[in-house]
Enzyme design. Structure first.
Site, PDB file in Angstrom:
ATOM      1  N   GLU A  35      41.760  38.223  40.435  1.00 60.62           N
ATOM      2  CA  GLU A  35      42.540  38.581  39.248  1.00 60.62           C
ATOM      3  C   GLU A  35      43.578  37.506  38.916  1.00 60.62           C
ATOM      4  O   GLU A  35      43.942  37.308  37.759  1.00 60.62           O
ATOM      5  CB  GLU A  35      43.205  39.937  39.476  1.00 60.62           C
ATOM      6  CG  GLU A  35      43.871  40.558  38.270  1.00 60.62           C
ATOM      7  CD  GLU A  35      42.937  40.736  37.069  1.00 60.62           C
ATOM      8  OE1 GLU A  35      43.422  40.574  35.931  1.00 60.62           O
ATOM      9  OE2 GLU A  35      41.732  41.008  37.258  1.00 60.62           O
ATOM     10  N   HIS A  37      43.199  34.166  39.188  1.00 55.15           N
ATOM     11  CA  HIS A  37      42.530  33.154  38.351  1.00 55.15           C
ATOM     12  C   HIS A  37      42.286  33.701  36.946  1.00 55.15           C
ATOM     13  O   HIS A  37      42.471  33.004  35.947  1.00 55.15           O
ATOM     14  CB  HIS A  37      41.158  32.784  38.937  1.00 55.15           C
ATOM     15  CG  HIS A  37      41.214  32.148  40.292  1.00 55.15           C
ATOM     16  ND1 HIS A  37      40.771  32.775  41.434  1.00 55.15           N
ATOM     17  CD2 HIS A  37      41.651  30.923  40.678  1.00 55.15           C
ATOM     18  CE1 HIS A  37      40.924  31.962  42.467  1.00 55.15           C
ATOM     19  NE2 HIS A  37      41.462  30.838  42.041  1.00 55.15           N
TER      20      HIS A  37
END
Ligand code: PAF
Length: 309
Positions: A35, A37
């Site tokens: 999450e 990235h």
């Protein structure tokens, strides 16, 4: 979304949008998307006309061969996730594309890289990061690159090389995204099993303890660090460092004089065989909110403008 393997192909794909003044955003990654990235990619999507994500497990920044070998790789899954959040181009080159035979140049940022991660992982780690990021910035030539606050020292190193080498790019730093129990999201978390996964929250708990000490009036950095270290020791993790440092220079601080001199608490620890890092800005403001934004759903945090690493 298109996946691109070569520098020439990527430059060709960017030429036309660049002619039309498209604002190009770059999210440099080593894959194994979580999450954190994805929040960087969403931010780039909001801010830019064209979003490039690089996916390259950079061998030169690994200090342990075992760590490089064990680094999670699943390009098909990563590509599907990137496409879902609206990335335009996924640049996933082979190592020989970025490091051809005879490659002999290293970008090395002095000073900032000596301590903390540099001391524990070796200077070569940041030389590897600085070199590959310089290459990626030259190849993509984005208007803006998006980085996560979790790698706070990396952010300072990249900001410094951008300034020193006069690279025409803005560095946007996005907040650390956390699991519900506060653990900072990291590709390495996949390696945590059973009791180690539970113990890994100690890094965030230690940062919370430091923050609580400062908010309740403690100004002596050694006392704040002792409160945090007690949490790490109690959890049985192997602490490499817990320090209070200048948020601008990473120099150690002895007394908290925030807000005049912003202070960052930084921690690295091994949990089982897995090395984890985390950090938190400390504030003397008892009323301030948004501290350690973990324990919330990623979507809620994203909506609140919180972030990743
Ligand atoms: O943070 C990372 O994933 C890497 O250090 C980076 C910036 C992509 C360089 O390889």
């Amino acid at each position: 979304m298109r996946t691109i393997r070569t520098i020439a192909e990527l430059r060709a794909a960017l030429a036309e949008p660049r002619r039309h003044d498209a604002r190009i955003g770059l999210v440099p990654t080593m894959g194994a998307f979580h999450e954190g990235h994805l929040s960087l990619m969403r931010r780039a999507r909001q801010d830019c006309d064209l979003v490039v994500v690089s996916l390259f497990v950079n061998p030169t920044q690994f200090d342990e061969t075992a760590d490089l070998v064990a680094y999670p790789r699943d390009e098909r899954r990563d590509a599907a996730l990137a496409a879902e959040v609206g990335v335009d181009l996924l640049f996933a080159p082979a190592a020989t594309e970025l490091y051809p035979d005879g490659f002999a140049t290293t970008v090395s940022v002095a000073g900032l890289t000596d301590r903390l991660e540099g001391a524990f992982r070796g200077r070569a780690h940041f030389d590897g990061v600085a070199t590959v990021v310089t290459k990626l910035l030259n190849i993509v030539a984005p208007a803006v690159a998006f980085l996560g606050q979790k790698d706070a020292q990396q952010v300072l190193v990249i900001r410094r090389l951008v300034r020193d080498l006069s690279l025409p790019v803005t560095i946007e730093v996005c907040p650390t995204v956390r699991e519900r129990d506060g653990l900072a999201m990291s590709s390495r978390n996949e390696r945590l099993r059973g009791a180690d996964r539970a113990r890994a929250t100690a890094l965030h708990d230690a940062l919370l303890a430091a923050d609580a000490a400062v908010r309740t009036g403690e100004r002596d950095a050694a006392a704040v660090a002792a409160a945090a270290s007690a949490v790490l020791d109690g959890a049985g993790v192997e602490t490499e460092y817990f320090e209070l440092v200048s948020a601008d220079t990473l120099a150690p601080v002895t007394e908290i004089q925030e807000p005049a001199r912003p202070v960052l608490a930084v921690v690295a620890a091994r949990v089982g065989g897995t090395r984890l890092i985390d950090n938190q800005m400390l504030t003397t403001d008892r009323q301030a909110t948004g501290l350690c934004p973990g324990r919330a759903e990623p979507e809620a945090r994203a909506a609140a403008g919180s972030q990743v690493s």
